[in-house]
Each structure stands twice: as structure tokens, then as C-alpha cells.
Design a protein around this motif. Structure first.
Motif, PDB file in Angstrom:
ATOM      1  N   VAL A  39       0.859  -1.177   0.000  1.00 32.22           N
ATOM      2  CA  VAL A  39       0.000   0.000   0.000  1.00 32.22           C
ATOM      3  C   VAL A  39       0.901   1.235   0.000  1.00 32.22           C
ATOM      4  N   ALA A  40       0.486   2.247  -0.750  1.00 30.35           N
ATOM      5  CA  ALA A  40       1.254   3.492  -0.831  1.00 30.35           C
ATOM      6  C   ALA A  40       0.359   4.659  -0.466  1.00 30.35           C
ATOM      7  N   GLU A  41       0.945   5.620   0.238  1.00 33.33           N
ATOM      8  CA  GLU A  41       0.262   6.876   0.541  1.00 33.33           C
ATOM      9  C   GLU A  41       0.933   7.958  -0.290  1.00 33.33           C
ATOM     10  N   ILE A  42       0.145   8.670  -1.067  1.00 30.40           N
ATOM     11  CA  ILE A  42       0.664   9.688  -1.962  1.00 30.40           C
ATOM     12  C   ILE A  42       0.080  11.036  -1.558  1.00 30.40           C
ATOM     13  N   SER A  43       0.924  12.027  -1.438  1.00 29.20           N
ATOM     14  CA  SER A  43       0.483  13.385  -1.125  1.00 29.20           C
ATOM     15  C   SER A  43      -0.138  13.986  -2.381  1.00 29.20           C
ATOM     16  N   THR A  44      -1.374  14.440  -2.273  1.00 30.29           N
ATOM     17  CA  THR A  44      -2.009  15.083  -3.421  1.00 30.29           C
ATOM     18  C   THR A  44      -1.540  16.525  -3.570  1.00 30.29           C
ATOM     19  N   GLU A  45      -1.003  17.108  -2.507  1.00 31.28           N
ATOM     20  CA  GLU A  45      -0.510  18.477  -2.571  1.00 31.28           C
ATOM     21  C   GLU A  45       0.862  18.545  -3.254  1.00 31.28           C
ATOM     22  N   LYS A  46       1.715  17.560  -2.957  1.00 29.97           N
ATOM     23  CA  LYS A  46       3.071  17.540  -3.523  1.00 29.97           C
ATOM     24  C   LYS A  46       3.203  16.557  -4.684  1.00 29.97           C
ATOM     25  N   VAL A  47       2.145  15.768  -4.917  1.00 27.94           N
ATOM     26  CA  VAL A  47       2.150  14.729  -5.941  1.00 27.94           C
ATOM     27  C   VAL A  47       3.427  13.893  -5.788  1.00 27.94           C
ATOM     28  N   ALA A  48       3.585  13.339  -4.574  1.00 32.61           N
ATOM     29  CA  ALA A  48       4.771  12.550  -4.248  1.00 32.61           C
ATOM     30  C   ALA A  48       4.390  11.397  -3.338  1.00 32.61           C
ATOM     31  N   VAL A  49       5.088  10.288  -3.488  1.00 36.58           N
ATOM     32  CA  VAL A  49       4.890   9.136  -2.617  1.00 36.58           C
ATOM     33  C   VAL A  49       5.439   9.503  -1.246  1.00 36.58           C
ATOM     34  N   ARG A  50       4.579   9.476  -0.234  1.00 44.10           N
ATOM     35  CA  ARG A  50       5.012   9.775   1.136  1.00 44.10           C
ATOM     36  C   ARG A  50       5.644   8.552   1.776  1.00 44.10           C
ATOM     37  N   ARG A  51       4.937   7.416   1.665  1.00 46.63           N
ATOM     38  CA  ARG A  51       5.413   6.194   2.301  1.00 46.63           C
ATOM     39  C   ARG A  51       4.717   4.993   1.702  1.00 46.63           C
TER      40      ARG A  51
END
Length: 148
Positions: A39-51
């Protein structure tokens, strides 16, 4: 843990083994690859994989819906609750028939599962089934439109 990329073999399995859900506040996109068990968490504000975090692998079409602090994942006859604090599996429950859709009620008080010719509703805190209803010919379950 911050991650900049998705771990191999994330995304390489069958397309129907992937599911996405947006957090209610719209800040996190949660993407699950049940085939690889990630499972991946992606920041929609930075459009980056958080963890990212490992999950037990599964098979079959995957479905996801997010609450404020939980991600619900359905694949095959398994319903998993993922705690968004640590991205770990908080609960796992087997259901009668393969899951064909997941919907969280607008007030967050109920989780609805589409299954072969039936809909069942569950307690989102425990995953426990609260009731079923036969729906002849049901092939899937979609979320209702939210008021503007």
C-alpha cells in the motif's frame, strides 16, 4: 518512512488487483496493489509518494475506500482494515462471496460491500457484518454521488 518511489513489483500485477481511494480531506491518495502486497500513501498536494508499507498479498479484483483514519481494502473474500497512522493491517475478516465493490456511507457510519447477488453492510470500526440484502443480478457496487 518517506519514500520517493514505489517498491518493485508494485504496479506490475493485473490492473484489477489495484485499488485507489482518496482520503475524505483530499490530501492523501491511497493506492493498494494487492497482488504484490503493498500500500502506498501519496500526497495530493506535492504529488509525491510519502510512504509505502507491506500488506499480506491477495488475489482477484481489488476495491478500496478511505475514512479519516482507516483504509478498507477488499479482494476476493477478504476485507482488510488498514490503520492510516502506521499503514498496518488493523483487522482482517472473511466474507461469504467475492467482493464486487466497497462504499462508505456519507456519514461514515457504515461500510457497504457488494457481493454476488447481495449487498452487506458492516461496522467500519470492526468490519463485522450488520446485515445482508439479496440483490438479484448484482455485478458491482459504486459510491453514491455526494451533494455539491
Amino acid at each position: 518512512m518517506m519514500a520517493n518511489t514505489l517498491p518493485h513489483p508494485f504496479g506490475e500485477g493485473p490492473a484489477n488487483g489495484h485499488a485507489m481511494a482518496l482520503s475524505p480531506d483530499g490530501r492523501r491518495l491511497l493506492v493498494a496493489d494487492v497482488t504484490s502486497g503493498t500500500v502506498a500513501e501519496i500526497s495530493t498536494e506535492k504529488v509525491a509518494v510519502r510512504r509505502t508499507a507491506p500488506l499480506p498479498p491477495g488475489a482477484g479484483p481489488a476495491y478500496a475506500v478511505a475514512g479519516r483514519d482507516r483504509l478498507f481494502l477488499g479482494a476476493g473474500t477478504t476485507l482488510r482494515t488498514v490503520d492510516l497512522g502506521g499503514l498496518g493491517v488493523a483487522a482482517e475478516r472473511s466474507v461469504r462471496d467475492p467482493i464486487t465493490g466497497l462504499v462508505r456511507s456519507l456519514d461514515g457510519a457504515r461500510l457497504d460491500l457488494g457481493q454476488a447477488s447481495a449487498v452487506s453492510w458492516h461496522d467500519p470500526a470492526t468490519g463485522k457484518e450488520l446485515g445482508p440484502a439479496a440483490v438479484s443480478g448484482l455485478v458491482g457496487l459504486r459510491a453514491p454521488a455526494t451533494p455539491a
